[in-house]
Write a protein that holds these residues in place. Structure first.
Motif, PDB file in Angstrom:
ATOM      1  N   ASN A 141       1.350  72.830  19.359  1.00 24.13           N
ATOM      2  CA  ASN A 141       2.580  73.059  20.058  1.00 24.13           C
ATOM      3  C   ASN A 141       3.704  73.010  18.408  1.00 24.13           C
ATOM      4  O   ASN A 141       4.775  73.754  19.382  1.00 24.13           O
ATOM      5  CB  ASN A 141       2.806  70.611  19.788  1.00 24.13           C
ATOM      6  N   GLU A 142       3.402  73.159  17.903  1.00 21.42           N
ATOM      7  CA  GLU A 142       4.194  73.592  16.876  1.00 21.42           C
ATOM      8  C   GLU A 142       4.248  74.856  17.696  1.00 21.42           C
ATOM      9  O   GLU A 142       5.621  75.552  17.138  1.00 21.42           O
ATOM     10  CB  GLU A 142       3.564  73.217  15.210  1.00 21.42           C
ATOM     11  N   ILE A 143       3.010  75.835  17.734  1.00 27.61           N
ATOM     12  CA  ILE A 143       4.130  77.426  17.865  1.00 27.61           C
ATOM     13  C   ILE A 143       4.832  76.997  19.073  1.00 27.61           C
ATOM     14  O   ILE A 143       5.524  77.530  19.375  1.00 27.61           O
ATOM     15  CB  ILE A 143       2.259  77.791  18.547  1.00 27.61           C
ATOM     16  N   LYS A 144       4.300  75.995  20.225  1.00 27.24           N
ATOM     17  CA  LYS A 144       5.332  75.687  21.428  1.00 27.24           C
ATOM     18  C   LYS A 144       6.777  75.790  20.995  1.00 27.24           C
ATOM     19  O   LYS A 144       7.575  76.141  20.902  1.00 27.24           O
ATOM     20  CB  LYS A 144       5.082  75.583  22.111  1.00 27.24           C
ATOM     21  N   ALA A 145       6.975  74.406  19.551  1.00 21.38           N
ATOM     22  CA  ALA A 145       7.870  74.171  19.820  1.00 21.38           C
ATOM     23  C   ALA A 145       9.225  75.774  18.607  1.00 21.38           C
ATOM     24  O   ALA A 145       9.735  75.794  19.058  1.00 21.38           O
ATOM     25  CB  ALA A 145       8.527  73.350  18.451  1.00 21.38           C
ATOM     26  N   LEU A 146       8.342  76.312  18.075  1.00 22.90           N
ATOM     27  CA  LEU A 146       9.098  77.310  17.442  1.00 22.90           C
ATOM     28  C   LEU A 146       9.023  78.117  18.253  1.00 22.90           C
ATOM     29  O   LEU A 146      10.758  78.948  17.699  1.00 22.90           O
ATOM     30  CB  LEU A 146       7.596  77.930  15.631  1.00 22.90           C
ATOM     31  N   LYS A 147       8.868  78.558  19.081  1.00 18.95           N
ATOM     32  CA  LYS A 147       9.178  80.041  20.130  1.00 18.95           C
ATOM     33  C   LYS A 147      10.207  79.158  20.737  1.00 18.95           C
ATOM     34  O   LYS A 147      11.449  80.246  20.907  1.00 18.95           O
ATOM     35  CB  LYS A 147       8.693  79.485  21.331  1.00 18.95           C
ATOM     36  N   HIS A 148      11.103  78.064  20.518  1.00 16.86           N
ATOM     37  CA  HIS A 148      12.493  77.749  20.529  1.00 16.86           C
ATOM     38  C   HIS A 148      13.229  78.230  19.457  1.00 16.86           C
ATOM     39  O   HIS A 148      14.794  77.584  19.888  1.00 16.86           O
ATOM     40  CB  HIS A 148      13.417  76.531  21.722  1.00 16.86           C
ATOM     41  N   CYS A 149      12.979  78.065  18.657  1.00 14.78           N
ATOM     42  CA  CYS A 149      13.864  78.580  17.598  1.00 14.78           C
ATOM     43  C   CYS A 149      14.548  79.499  17.534  1.00 14.78           C
ATOM     44  O   CYS A 149      14.271  80.868  17.744  1.00 14.78           O
ATOM     45  CB  CYS A 149      12.726  78.210  16.296  1.00 14.78           C
ATOM     46  N   LYS A 150      15.718  79.543  16.708  1.00 12.77           N
ATOM     47  CA  LYS A 150      16.086  81.237  17.132  1.00 12.77           C
ATOM     48  C   LYS A 150      16.141  82.659  16.258  1.00 12.77           C
ATOM     49  O   LYS A 150      15.147  82.352  15.210  1.00 12.77           O
ATOM     50  CB  LYS A 150      17.391  81.102  16.391  1.00 12.77           C
ATOM     51  N   ASP A 151      15.653  83.673  16.315  1.00 13.86           N
ATOM     52  CA  ASP A 151      14.637  85.374  16.504  1.00 13.86           C
ATOM     53  C   ASP A 151      13.333  84.637  15.755  1.00 13.86           C
ATOM     54  O   ASP A 151      12.769  85.728  15.725  1.00 13.86           O
ATOM     55  CB  ASP A 151      15.309  85.286  15.432  1.00 13.86           C
TER      56      ASP A 151
END
Length: 109
Positions: free
Chosen positions: A50-60
């Motif tokens: 879930n954290e990986i999915k969320a991080l993929k939406h962060c800038k760059d």
């Protein structure tokens, strides 16, 4: 340290270890310990995914090779984390730290 045949029966084709395997050497209470550990580790894997999915939406963050490497390591653990408890626990701790560092570097609002 337990050798391979401490958990795996050499004549069995499917070398999957279950909580019943622990009972060869440990008392019945250890079975519950194994089940709790498996449940907790499965939850840690789900949280990391879930954290990986969320991080993929962060800038760059999508440009980070390390995020892809972490995802591959999580897939490996998901498939075979029961095989080596100490290795799996150490790797999960390292991956969680890397995810936290990525969050701090790329997802600060």
């Amino acid at each position: 340290i337990v050798n391979c045949t401490g958990c795996h029966e050499t004549h069995v084709i499917n070398h999957k270890v279950t909580e019943l395997t622990c009972l060869k050497c440990h008392e019945k209470a250890y079975q519950q310990y194994f089940l709790q550990w498996r449940q907790q580790f499965t939850l840690q894997i789900a949280n990391a995914e879930n954290e990986i999915k969320a991080l993929k939406h962060c800038k760059d963050s999508n440009k980070l090779k390390s995020l892809n490497d972490i995802e591959e390591a999580i897939l490996f653990l998901k498939k075979d984390f029961e095989h080596n408890y100490r290795f799996a626990a150490a790797l999960m701790k390292k991956l969680q730290q890397e995810l936290l560092e990525i969050r701090h570097a790329y997802c600060q609002e």
